[in-house]
Design a protein around this motif. Structure first.
Motif, PDB file in Angstrom:
ATOM      1  N   LEU A 179       0.923  -1.187   0.065  1.00 51.05           N
ATOM      2  CA  LEU A 179       0.053  -0.188   0.114  1.00 51.05           C
ATOM      3  C   LEU A 179       0.726   1.185  -0.064  1.00 51.05           C
ATOM      4  O   LEU A 179       0.693   2.465  -0.827  1.00 51.05           O
ATOM      5  CB  LEU A 179      -0.793   0.097   1.063  1.00 51.05           C
ATOM      6  CG  LEU A 179      -1.510   1.330   1.572  1.00 51.05           C
ATOM      7  CD1 LEU A 179      -2.794   1.490   0.135  1.00 51.05           C
ATOM      8  CD2 LEU A 179      -2.537   1.062   3.064  1.00 51.05           C
ATOM      9  N   SER A 180       1.928   1.201   0.691  1.00 53.37           N
ATOM     10  CA  SER A 180       2.838   2.688   0.707  1.00 53.37           C
ATOM     11  C   SER A 180       3.475   2.662  -0.232  1.00 53.37           C
ATOM     12  O   SER A 180       3.379   3.748  -0.882  1.00 53.37           O
ATOM     13  CB  SER A 180       3.888   2.153   2.052  1.00 53.37           C
ATOM     14  OG  SER A 180       5.174   3.077   1.837  1.00 53.37           O
TER      15      SER A 180
ATOM     16  N   CYS B  51       2.129   7.000  -6.788  1.00 51.03           N
ATOM     17  CA  CYS B  51       1.258   7.838  -7.274  1.00 51.03           C
ATOM     18  C   CYS B  51       1.601   9.231  -6.890  1.00 51.03           C
ATOM     19  O   CYS B  51       1.419  10.312  -7.866  1.00 51.03           O
ATOM     20  CB  CYS B  51      -0.294   7.550  -6.592  1.00 51.03           C
ATOM     21  SG  CYS B  51      -0.921   5.983  -7.283  1.00 51.03           S
ATOM     22  N   ASN B  52       2.105   9.599  -5.803  1.00 48.51           N
ATOM     23  CA  ASN B  52       2.546  10.853  -5.194  1.00 48.51           C
ATOM     24  C   ASN B  52       3.674  11.278  -5.996  1.00 48.51           C
ATOM     25  O   ASN B  52       3.755  12.401  -6.644  1.00 48.51           O
ATOM     26  CB  ASN B  52       3.274  10.745  -3.877  1.00 48.51           C
ATOM     27  CG  ASN B  52       4.164  11.843  -3.551  1.00 48.51           C
ATOM     28  OD1 ASN B  52       3.598  13.029  -3.321  1.00 48.51           O
ATOM     29  ND2 ASN B  52       5.283  11.519  -3.353  1.00 48.51           N
TER      30      ASN B  52
ATOM     31  N   LEU C 228      -2.959  18.806  -3.548  1.00 47.47           N
ATOM     32  CA  LEU C 228      -3.853  18.372  -2.617  1.00 47.47           C
ATOM     33  C   LEU C 228      -3.791  16.711  -2.648  1.00 47.47           C
ATOM     34  O   LEU C 228      -3.846  16.165  -1.849  1.00 47.47           O
ATOM     35  CB  LEU C 228      -5.141  18.988  -2.509  1.00 47.47           C
ATOM     36  CG  LEU C 228      -6.240  18.148  -1.712  1.00 47.47           C
ATOM     37  CD1 LEU C 228      -5.920  18.587  -0.221  1.00 47.47           C
ATOM     38  CD2 LEU C 228      -7.698  19.002  -2.059  1.00 47.47           C
ATOM     39  N   LEU C 229      -3.802  16.365  -3.996  1.00 47.46           N
ATOM     40  CA  LEU C 229      -3.780  14.940  -4.269  1.00 47.46           C
ATOM     41  C   LEU C 229      -2.474  14.232  -3.709  1.00 47.46           C
ATOM     42  O   LEU C 229      -2.594  13.077  -3.264  1.00 47.46           O
ATOM     43  CB  LEU C 229      -4.126  14.831  -5.924  1.00 47.46           C
ATOM     44  CG  LEU C 229      -4.287  13.224  -6.045  1.00 47.46           C
ATOM     45  CD1 LEU C 229      -5.455  12.412  -5.621  1.00 47.46           C
ATOM     46  CD2 LEU C 229      -4.455  13.155  -7.578  1.00 47.46           C
ATOM     47  N   ALA C 230      -1.471  15.035  -4.190  1.00 47.87           N
ATOM     48  CA  ALA C 230      -0.209  14.404  -3.870  1.00 47.87           C
ATOM     49  C   ALA C 230      -0.016  14.268  -2.330  1.00 47.87           C
ATOM     50  O   ALA C 230       0.730  13.142  -1.685  1.00 47.87           O
ATOM     51  CB  ALA C 230       1.116  14.884  -4.467  1.00 47.87           C
TER      52      ALA C 230
ATOM     53  N   VAL D 164       4.344   0.674 -10.906  1.00 47.71           N
ATOM     54  CA  VAL D 164       3.327   1.932 -10.882  1.00 47.71           C
ATOM     55  C   VAL D 164       4.370   3.010 -11.360  1.00 47.71           C
ATOM     56  O   VAL D 164       3.670   3.811 -12.255  1.00 47.71           O
ATOM     57  CB  VAL D 164       3.393   2.317  -9.204  1.00 47.71           C
ATOM     58  CG1 VAL D 164       2.432   3.659  -9.227  1.00 47.71           C
ATOM     59  CG2 VAL D 164       2.331   1.334  -8.402  1.00 47.71           C
ATOM     60  N   ALA D 165       5.527   2.934 -11.262  1.00 46.04           N
ATOM     61  CA  ALA D 165       6.528   4.000 -11.864  1.00 46.04           C
ATOM     62  C   ALA D 165       6.378   3.913 -13.391  1.00 46.04           C
ATOM     63  O   ALA D 165       6.342   4.873 -14.335  1.00 46.04           O
ATOM     64  CB  ALA D 165       7.907   4.255 -11.415  1.00 46.04           C
TER      65      ALA D 165
END
Length: 312
Positions: A36-37, A43-44, A235-237, A270-271
């Motif tokens: 999860l991390s 995504c961040n 805000l999302l990050a 993810v990257a």
């Protein structure tokens, strides 16, 4: 008269210094939190890479950090501000963790601004190997010849990714390696906390340290008026980073490092996906080969740990 057999003296760690064996299910919970991390951090990273194309780096760090601090402070107020207390016995570990957190953030975001996100993530995949080896050296976790060999294969994979002398091996590759070492310091320091230190406290002070660094840097770098889209992305990050902070701290405090650390490899997927979809970036063949060696080594350590768990 029978002569007694004197066995050779074995140097054994005092009970107080030995790492406590993980309870049933702790390794799996740690692995889930680490996954999860890594997804949250990935995504961040993708959002931040998009934002810092037009916004000064330190301003973006400060604004994102402010969002994270508000989130964590609200969580602390809900639980009671006592959850932010850090006793005198844990302050040195906290100081080391803050050094690792601030330095790794600064180095990573500078590398992210100047590198393809997939290549940067591939370089960062050496982190679990470093953390695994350090866990054996610092905390006495057992690391047999099989997992040691897997770590060696993974390090060879890192060299394939970096290709010293090649076009990818520039100053930003070294910056990425520096970031990885600082993350290792951060994670190993987390293991030194007593159970009296809450996950909320660790995450809050990490966010505070990074936010202060952003404030100082932005004062020197300058400030621009953010657009509505940039505000939404910041805000999302911040939300992604807050989730990443909490789950990363939780993951490193339960289970064995040698089991939990390899689940960092999910960040590579993810990257690569984010790089392809958002930035049109695609790693070259050698990066894929090196990343395959690193991830394969990590997956082997997971399999080996499962076998040892059944034997225990």
């Amino acid at each position: 008269m029978r002569t007694p057999i004197i066995s050779p003296i074995r140097r054994v760690r005092p009970v107080s210094m030995r790492p406590a064996p993980p309870q049933a299910g702790e390794n799996l919970r740690g692995a889930g939190l680490m996954t999860l991390s890594m997804v949250s951090f990935g995504c961040n990273d993708a959002v931040m890479k998009f934002v810092i194309q037009d916004m000064p780096l330190y301003q973006a760090i400060f604004m994102r950090g402010a969002v994270v601090m508000v989130f964590l402070l609200a969580l602390a107020l809900r639980k009671g501000l006592g959850v932010l207390h850090v006793g005198s016995g844990d302050r040195m570990a906290m100081a080391l963790r803050l050094i690792g957190e601030i330095a790794s953030t600064l180095l990573f975001l500078n590398a992210l601004h100047n590198m393809a996100i997939g290549n940067l993530s591939a370089i960062m995949q050496s982190l679990p190997l470093v953390v695994m080896l350090a866990g054996a050296l610092v905390f006495g976790e057992r690391l047999g010849w099989r997992r040691s060999s897997a770590a060696l294969v993974g390090l060879i994979g890192v060299l394939v990714i970096l290709r010293p002398g090649g076009e990818l091996f520039d100053i930003w590759a070294l910056v990425a390696l520096g970031s990885m070492l600082m993350v290792a310091l951060r994670d190993l320091s987390t293991r030194k906390f007593s159970r009296a230190v809450t996950t909320t406290a660790v995450a809050f002070y990490a966010a505070m340290g990074v936010t202060l660094m952003g404030a100082i840097g932005s004062a020197a770098e300058g400030w621009v008026a953010p657009s509505p889209l940039q505000l939404v992305l910041i805000l999302l990050a911040g939300c992604f980073l807050a989730v990443g902070y909490m789950s990363a701290v939780g993951a490193m405090r339960i289970g064995e490092i040698s089991y939990v650390a390899p689940f960092r490899y999910t960040s590579l997927l993810v990257a690569i996906l984010a790089g392809l979809v958002l930035f049109g970036e695609w790693p070259d063949l050698w990066t894929w080969i090196g990343a395959g060696l690193v991830v394969g080594a990590g997956l082997y350590t997971i399999l080996r740990e499962s076998q040892l768990g059944w034997k225990r």
